[in-house]
Each structure stands twice: as C-alpha cells, then as structure tokens.
Design a protein around this motif. Structure first.
Motif, short mmCIF file in Angstrom:
data_model
loop_
_atom_site.label_atom_id
_atom_site.label_comp_id
_atom_site.label_asym_id
_atom_site.label_seq_id
_atom_site.Cartn_x
_atom_site.Cartn_y
_atom_site.Cartn_z
N LEU A 173 98.01 -27.00 119.24
CA LEU A 173 96.74 -27.62 118.87
C LEU A 173 95.61 -26.84 119.50
O LEU A 173 95.66 -26.49 120.68
N LEU A 174 94.60 -26.57 118.73
CA LEU A 174 93.43 -25.89 119.27
C LEU A 174 92.54 -26.92 119.96
O LEU A 174 92.37 -28.02 119.49
N GLN A 175 91.99 -26.55 121.08
CA GLN A 175 91.11 -27.44 121.82
C GLN A 175 89.69 -27.25 121.31
O GLN A 175 88.91 -26.49 121.85
N LYS A 176 89.35 -27.99 120.27
CA LYS A 176 88.11 -27.77 119.55
C LYS A 176 86.86 -27.99 120.39
O LYS A 176 85.91 -27.26 120.28
N TYR A 177 86.85 -28.99 121.21
CA TYR A 177 85.60 -29.37 121.86
C TYR A 177 85.50 -28.97 123.32
O TYR A 177 84.67 -29.46 124.04
N GLU A 183 86.62 -14.33 109.57
CA GLU A 183 87.22 -13.00 109.61
C GLU A 183 88.66 -13.02 110.12
O GLU A 183 89.29 -11.96 110.24
N GLU A 184 89.18 -14.19 110.43
CA GLU A 184 90.53 -14.32 110.99
C GLU A 184 91.51 -14.68 109.87
O GLU A 184 91.52 -15.80 109.37
N GLU A 185 92.33 -13.71 109.46
CA GLU A 185 93.24 -13.89 108.34
C GLU A 185 94.31 -14.95 108.59
O GLU A 185 94.81 -15.56 107.65
N ARG A 186 94.65 -15.19 109.84
CA ARG A 186 95.70 -16.17 110.15
C ARG A 186 95.21 -17.61 110.06
O ARG A 186 96.00 -18.53 110.02
N VAL A 187 93.90 -17.80 109.99
CA VAL A 187 93.34 -19.15 109.99
C VAL A 187 92.72 -19.47 108.64
O VAL A 187 91.92 -18.71 108.10
N LYS A 188 93.10 -20.62 108.08
CA LYS A 188 92.49 -21.16 106.86
C LYS A 188 91.76 -22.43 107.24
O LYS A 188 92.25 -23.23 108.04
N THR A 189 90.58 -22.63 106.67
CA THR A 189 89.79 -23.81 106.97
C THR A 189 89.62 -24.67 105.72
O THR A 189 89.36 -24.16 104.64
N PHE A 190 89.78 -25.96 105.91
CA PHE A 190 89.61 -26.95 104.84
C PHE A 190 88.66 -28.01 105.35
O PHE A 190 88.86 -28.57 106.43
N SER A 191 87.60 -28.27 104.60
CA SER A 191 86.62 -29.27 104.99
C SER A 191 86.32 -30.18 103.81
O SER A 191 86.09 -29.71 102.69
N GLN A 195 92.46 -19.03 122.09
CA GLN A 195 93.82 -19.52 121.93
C GLN A 195 94.58 -18.75 120.85
O GLN A 195 95.80 -18.74 120.84
N LEU A 196 93.88 -18.09 119.97
CA LEU A 196 94.54 -17.31 118.93
C LEU A 196 95.18 -16.05 119.46
O LEU A 196 95.94 -15.39 118.76
N SER A 197 94.88 -15.69 120.68
CA SER A 197 95.49 -14.50 121.25
C SER A 197 96.97 -14.70 121.58
O SER A 197 97.67 -13.75 121.89
N THR A 198 97.45 -15.94 121.47
CA THR A 198 98.87 -16.24 121.70
C THR A 198 99.69 -15.58 120.60
O THR A 198 99.50 -15.90 119.42
N PRO A 199 100.61 -14.68 120.91
CA PRO A 199 101.35 -13.95 119.88
C PRO A 199 102.22 -14.85 118.98
O PRO A 199 102.50 -14.50 117.85
N ALA A 200 102.63 -16.00 119.47
CA ALA A 200 103.51 -16.87 118.68
C ALA A 200 102.78 -17.52 117.51
O ALA A 200 103.41 -18.01 116.58
N ILE A 201 101.47 -17.53 117.53
CA ILE A 201 100.71 -18.16 116.45
C ILE A 201 100.61 -17.20 115.28
O ILE A 201 100.05 -16.12 115.39
N ARG A 202 101.19 -17.60 114.16
CA ARG A 202 101.15 -16.75 112.96
C ARG A 202 100.15 -17.24 111.92
O ARG A 202 99.47 -16.46 111.30
N ARG A 203 100.10 -18.57 111.71
CA ARG A 203 99.18 -19.14 110.73
C ARG A 203 98.67 -20.49 111.23
O ARG A 203 99.42 -21.25 111.82
N ILE A 204 97.42 -20.77 110.92
CA ILE A 204 96.80 -22.03 111.32
C ILE A 204 95.99 -22.57 110.14
O ILE A 204 95.28 -21.82 109.47
N LEU A 205 96.09 -23.86 109.94
CA LEU A 205 95.24 -24.56 108.98
C LEU A 205 94.41 -25.55 109.76
O LEU A 205 94.95 -26.43 110.45
N ILE A 206 93.09 -25.41 109.67
CA ILE A 206 92.18 -26.36 110.30
C ILE A 206 91.70 -27.31 109.22
O ILE A 206 91.11 -26.89 108.23
N ILE A 207 91.97 -28.59 109.42
CA ILE A 207 91.57 -29.63 108.48
C ILE A 207 90.45 -30.43 109.14
O ILE A 207 90.66 -31.05 110.17
N ASP A 208 89.29 -30.39 108.54
CA ASP A 208 88.11 -31.06 109.09
C ASP A 208 87.70 -32.17 108.13
O ASP A 208 87.17 -31.91 107.06
N LEU A 209 87.98 -33.40 108.52
CA LEU A 209 87.72 -34.55 107.66
C LEU A 209 86.72 -35.49 108.33
O LEU A 209 87.09 -36.33 109.14
N ASP A 210 85.47 -35.32 108.00
CA ASP A 210 84.45 -36.26 108.45
C ASP A 210 83.25 -36.15 107.52
O ASP A 210 83.32 -35.47 106.50
#
Length: 88
Positions: A2-6, A45-53, A17-32
C-alpha cells in the motif's frame, strides 16, 4: 504493497516507495468527490502505475488533470448511479 498517500504534502513518499524492485504494477483507485489530480500528475510518466479517478463533474478545486481513466458523475447523483458506474 500500500502506498502511503498522505505522509508527505508533495506525495513524494508515494514516488519513493516505487523504488522497491518487487513492485511491478500498481493501480491507484481514487473514489471521492474530487478528481485525483495529484496522483494523475505524480504518476503520468511512471509506466508501472495506472490511475483511475471517479468524481463529480462539477467539483474541481484545481486544474483538471488526465488520469489513465477518468469518469465524471453527474451533480447530485445517487448511490445507485455511483455504484452502477463503478461496476461497469
């Protein structure tokens, strides 16, 4: 992982936190009520991260940014609309 957003005002903790080699893909879901514009900009610019809002189409407190997927909901929408849109 889990990313520590705040934990940092500039979202730098998320980026670090993305510098951790074990992280390959992340989806951030922002629902508000507001768009996740900070996440959209931070990870554009980070290919491993997809954002959904999913947000109210009339409630932008700052410049609208482009997430990988943005869904705008009508003003005053009810739970049924919100949940059926999210399930889609």
């Amino acid at each position: 992982v889990l990313l520590q957003k705040y934990s940092a005002p500039d979202n730098q903790t998320q980026k670090n936190q993305l510098s951790t080699p074990a992280i390959r893909r992340i989806l951030i879901i922002d629902l508000d009520v507001h768009q996740g514009n900070g996440n959209a900009v931070l990870f554009q610019e980070e290919e491993r991260v997809k954002t959904f809002s999913m947000q109210c189409k009339a409630n932008y407190f700052s410049k609208k940014e482009q997430s990988d997927l943005d869904i705008e909901l009508p003003v005053g929408c009810r739970d049924e609309t919100y949940l059926s849109t999210l399930r889609f």
